[in-house]
Design a protein around this motif. Structure first.
Motif, mmCIF file in Angstrom:
data_model
loop_
_atom_site.group_PDB
_atom_site.id
_atom_site.type_symbol
_atom_site.label_atom_id
_atom_site.label_comp_id
_atom_site.label_asym_id
_atom_site.label_seq_id
_atom_site.Cartn_x
_atom_site.Cartn_y
_atom_site.Cartn_z
ATOM 1 N N ILE A 37 0.838 -1.209 0.000
ATOM 2 C CA ILE A 37 0.000 0.000 0.000
ATOM 3 C C ILE A 37 0.870 1.255 0.000
ATOM 4 C CG2 ILE A 37 -1.702 1.289 1.340
ATOM 5 C CD1 ILE A 37 -2.856 -1.380 2.270
ATOM 6 N N LYS A 38 2.003 1.215 0.688
ATOM 7 C CA LYS A 38 2.911 2.379 0.688
ATOM 8 C C LYS A 38 3.435 2.649 -0.729
ATOM 9 C CE LYS A 38 5.823 5.535 2.181
ATOM 10 N NZ LYS A 38 6.593 5.789 0.947
ATOM 11 N N GLN A 39 3.777 1.587 -1.454
ATOM 12 C CA GLN A 39 4.249 1.766 -2.823
ATOM 13 C C GLN A 39 3.141 2.333 -3.709
ATOM 14 O OE1 GLN A 39 5.836 -1.799 -4.535
ATOM 15 N NE2 GLN A 39 6.254 -0.863 -6.536
ATOM 16 N N ALA A 40 1.919 1.851 -3.512
ATOM 17 C CA ALA A 40 0.796 2.364 -4.310
ATOM 18 C C ALA A 40 0.505 3.818 -3.964
ATOM 19 C CB ALA A 40 -0.442 1.494 -4.074
ATOM 20 N N PHE A 41 0.598 4.196 -2.703
ATOM 21 C CA PHE A 41 0.393 5.600 -2.312
ATOM 22 C C PHE A 41 1.423 6.507 -2.980
ATOM 23 C CE2 PHE A 41 -2.067 5.145 1.966
ATOM 24 C CZ PHE A 41 -3.170 4.726 1.244
ATOM 25 N N ASP A 42 2.682 6.046 -3.030
ATOM 26 C CA ASP A 42 3.724 6.857 -3.673
ATOM 27 C C ASP A 42 3.429 7.041 -5.154
ATOM 28 O OD1 ASP A 42 4.997 7.060 -1.255
ATOM 29 O OD2 ASP A 42 6.437 5.441 -1.652
ATOM 30 N N GLU A 43 2.950 5.992 -5.805
ATOM 31 C CA GLU A 43 2.658 6.094 -7.239
ATOM 32 C C GLU A 43 1.463 6.989 -7.517
ATOM 33 O OE1 GLU A 43 2.063 2.078 -8.409
ATOM 34 O OE2 GLU A 43 4.195 1.524 -8.309
ATOM 35 N N GLU A 44 0.506 7.018 -6.592
ATOM 36 C CA GLU A 44 -0.694 7.835 -6.779
ATOM 37 C C GLU A 44 -0.541 9.244 -6.213
ATOM 38 O OE1 GLU A 44 -3.325 7.022 -8.469
ATOM 39 O OE2 GLU A 44 -2.747 4.942 -8.888
ATOM 40 N N GLY A 45 0.595 9.543 -5.606
ATOM 41 C CA GLY A 45 0.812 10.882 -5.060
ATOM 42 C C GLY A 45 0.112 11.133 -3.746
ATOM 43 N N ILE A 46 -0.226 10.104 -3.041
ATOM 44 C CA ILE A 46 -0.855 10.255 -1.726
ATOM 45 C C ILE A 46 0.257 10.378 -0.699
ATOM 46 C CG2 ILE A 46 -2.389 9.171 -0.029
ATOM 47 C CD1 ILE A 46 -3.697 7.664 -2.360
ATOM 48 N N ARG A 47 0.334 11.517 -0.043
ATOM 49 C CA ARG A 47 1.486 11.840 0.788
ATOM 50 C C ARG A 47 1.276 11.389 2.225
ATOM 51 N NH1 ARG A 47 3.855 17.547 0.416
ATOM 52 N NH2 ARG A 47 5.489 16.297 1.379
ATOM 53 N N ALA A 48 2.407 11.046 2.814
ATOM 54 C CA ALA A 48 2.415 10.720 4.237
ATOM 55 C C ALA A 48 2.429 12.014 5.035
ATOM 56 C CB ALA A 48 3.645 9.877 4.573
ATOM 57 N N PRO A 49 2.074 11.995 6.298
ATOM 58 C CA PRO A 49 2.025 13.231 7.094
ATOM 59 C C PRO A 49 3.384 13.707 7.578
ATOM 60 C CG PRO A 49 1.394 11.377 8.444
ATOM 61 C CD PRO A 49 1.586 10.834 7.057
ATOM 62 N N TYR A 50 4.462 13.110 7.104
ATOM 63 C CA TYR A 50 5.778 13.472 7.590
ATOM 64 C C TYR A 50 6.553 14.138 6.464
ATOM 65 C CZ TYR A 50 4.046 9.835 10.623
ATOM 66 O OH TYR A 50 3.255 9.071 11.424
ATOM 67 N N PRO A 51 7.403 15.127 6.758
ATOM 68 C CA PRO A 51 8.150 15.829 5.710
ATOM 69 C C PRO A 51 9.141 14.890 5.034
ATOM 70 C CG PRO A 51 8.927 16.458 7.894
ATOM 71 C CD PRO A 51 7.708 15.644 8.104
ATOM 72 N N ASP A 52 9.213 14.985 3.709
ATOM 73 C CA ASP A 52 10.145 14.148 2.948
ATOM 74 C C ASP A 52 11.071 14.984 2.065
ATOM 75 O OD1 ASP A 52 8.326 15.088 1.178
ATOM 76 O OD2 ASP A 52 7.645 13.137 0.443
ATOM 77 N N GLY A 53 11.148 16.290 2.302
ATOM 78 C CA GLY A 53 12.030 17.144 1.538
ATOM 79 C C GLY A 53 11.370 17.822 0.363
ATOM 80 N N ARG A 54 10.147 17.402 0.014
ATOM 81 C CA ARG A 54 9.449 18.029 -1.103
ATOM 82 C C ARG A 54 8.607 19.181 -0.567
ATOM 83 N NH1 ARG A 54 6.314 13.144 -3.842
ATOM 84 N NH2 ARG A 54 5.857 12.770 -1.616
ATOM 85 N N PRO A 55 8.456 20.223 -1.351
ATOM 86 C CA PRO A 55 7.633 21.353 -0.896
ATOM 87 C C PRO A 55 6.169 20.965 -0.816
ATOM 88 C CG PRO A 55 8.259 21.663 -3.177
ATOM 89 C CD PRO A 55 9.034 20.476 -2.686
ATOM 90 N N LEU A 56 5.506 21.435 0.217
ATOM 91 C CA LEU A 56 4.090 21.155 0.367
ATOM 92 C C LEU A 56 3.280 21.942 -0.665
ATOM 93 C CD1 LEU A 56 3.756 21.276 4.238
ATOM 94 C CD2 LEU A 56 3.835 19.255 2.785
ATOM 95 N N PRO A 57 2.235 21.341 -1.208
ATOM 96 C CA PRO A 57 1.408 22.085 -2.173
ATOM 97 C C PRO A 57 0.687 23.219 -1.475
ATOM 98 C CG PRO A 57 0.359 20.005 -1.578
ATOM 99 C CD PRO A 57 1.726 19.987 -0.959
ATOM 100 N N PRO A 58 0.396 24.270 -2.228
ATOM 101 C CA PRO A 58 -0.325 25.389 -1.604
ATOM 102 C C PRO A 58 -1.722 24.979 -1.174
ATOM 103 C CG PRO A 58 -0.236 25.641 -3.978
ATOM 104 C CD PRO A 58 0.656 24.489 -3.665
ATOM 105 N N VAL A 59 -2.127 25.517 -0.088
ATOM 106 C CA VAL A 59 -3.450 25.234 0.464
ATOM 107 C C VAL A 59 -4.372 26.408 0.157
ATOM 108 C CG1 VAL A 59 -4.764 24.728 2.540
ATOM 109 C CG2 VAL A 59 -2.414 23.856 2.304
ATOM 110 N N ASN A 60 -5.488 26.103 -0.484
ATOM 111 C CA ASN A 60 -6.472 27.111 -0.824
ATOM 112 C C ASN A 60 -7.368 27.360 0.387
ATOM 113 O OD1 ASN A 60 -8.169 28.902 -2.027
ATOM 114 N ND2 ASN A 60 -8.996 27.455 -3.551
ATOM 115 N N LEU A 61 -7.266 28.541 0.958
ATOM 116 C CA LEU A 61 -8.045 28.865 2.149
ATOM 117 C C LEU A 61 -9.398 29.470 1.800
ATOM 118 C CD1 LEU A 61 -5.261 30.369 4.411
ATOM 119 C CD2 LEU A 61 -6.125 28.021 4.361
ATOM 120 N N ASN A 62 -9.642 29.751 0.504
ATOM 121 C CA ASN A 62 -10.923 30.344 0.105
ATOM 122 C C ASN A 62 -12.022 29.273 0.010
ATOM 123 O OD1 ASN A 62 -9.724 32.837 -0.049
ATOM 124 N ND2 ASN A 62 -9.079 32.521 -2.186
#
Length: 331
Positions: free
Chosen positions: A306-331
């Motif tokens: 499941i971890k490998q499938a999450f990585d392929e689908e772009g489902i991120r873990a809640p821990y920082p991995d060095g990649r920038p977080l996507p912007p969050v739309n607050l509107n």
């Protein structure tokens, strides 16, 4: 006329007991002609023979009972020994034939040893009572004294008695056996041997624990019936929860229908959904009913896939991995 000559006394003086037709006295006196030996024939011959017959009878009865117990201890192929058939037996689904045979053998030997010891104690105890009666000893005061001594010994060795009694109940009820993975409170691991006083288990680190049966207040057995593999999947708040649930369910269904998990998983995995939400994590939970003792290997395999499938689908873990977080739309 001369007075008659006095009658010559007999060379053998007969004791009074010769007149008793059912006693050994007359028989011994006529065989030996010895007055002393005839008078004490009951003590020197009758009672020793009586005691000897009691001891021989007790020995033969003990031999016959032990032989019968030994025959009941013998198994027949895959069938449990006759000694265990009246008792409840919980078969661990993950045990190999050798481990199951060893478990039955150890349980049979222990219960057979108990039965043999009890039978020997009862038979020789009754024989001792009869011997004391033959010797003319009052049995009542002796039994009363033995009871007092037994109570004193049991009180002094109450921990040992408690261990033995607990071990007997565990074996009769088959709470666990050789090859089971158990949690005994102080130690968790695989059972290596079960005795009347001590249970030996080996934990995951290889440490051998000797646990007194009287100290076991609860038993958690991971090897009876079935087990449940619980897989917790943490994802970030920025991930799509619906997508993560769909991906985890699809991967778990595919993996569990193929070897090597197909032989260990009993039912299709069930996605329970969001189990917990914290400030950092959204926790998804997935469960699968598996064979006892296989929950840990199934959990590890499902997490990896499941971890490998999450990585392929772009489902991120809640821990920082060095990649920038996507912007969050607050509107």
């Amino acid at each position: 006329m001369r007075p008659p000559l006095p009658t010559q006394p007999s060379m053998l003086s007969e004791p009074d007991c010769v007149t008793d037709p059912d006693s050994w006295c007359g028989t011994v006196f006529h065989w030996t002609g010895n007055e002393w030996l005839a008078m004490y024939s009951d003590l020197l011959i009758a009672k020793p023979l009586h005691i000897l017959l009691i001891l021989i009878g007790a020995y033969l009865l003990r031999w016959a009972v032990h032989r019968m117990i030994t025959r009941f201890m013998q198994g027949n192929g895959d069938q449990p020994p006759k000694l265990l058939q009246p008792l409840r037996e919980r078969k661990a689904g993950t045990l190999s034939a050798d481990l199951l045979s060893e478990r039955r053998l150890q349980r049979t030997r222990t219960i057979g040893s108990i039965l043999k010891s009890l039978s020997s104690f009862l038979i020789y105890g009754l024989a001792l009572v009869y011997v004391l009666q033959v010797l003319g000893v009052e049995v009542g005061p002796v039994l009363a004294s033995a009871g007092v001594v037994g109570v004193a010994v049991a009180f002094g060795a109450q921990n040992l008695v408690r261990d033995f009694l607990s071990g007997m109940f565990m074996l009769v009820e088959d709470q666990y056996g050789v090859g089971d993975v158990v949690d005994l409170g102080e130690a968790t691991g695989t059972v290596e041997s079960v005795g009347l006083r001590v249970t030996t288990i080996r934990d995951l680190n290889g440490t051998v624990w000797y646990v007194r049966n009287g100290e076991i207040l609860r038993v958690g057995n991971f090897s009876q019936g079935y087990a449940v593999a619980v897989v917790d999947l943490p994802i970030a708040h920025t991930s799509d929860v619906r997508q993560a649930i769909d991906v985890a369910t699809r991967v778990a269904s595919e993996v569990t229908t193929k070897p090597p998990l197909s032989k260990d998983v009993l039912e299709n995995p069930e996605m329970l959904g969001v189990e917990q939400i914290t400030a950092d994590t959204i926790m998804l939970r997935l469960t699968a009913k598996v064979r006892p003792g296989k929950q840990w290997s199934v959990q590890r395999k499902l997490r990896a896939e499941i971890k490998q499938a999450f990585d392929e689908e772009g489902i991120r873990a809640p821990y920082p991995d060095g990649r920038p977080l996507p912007p969050v739309n607050l509107n």
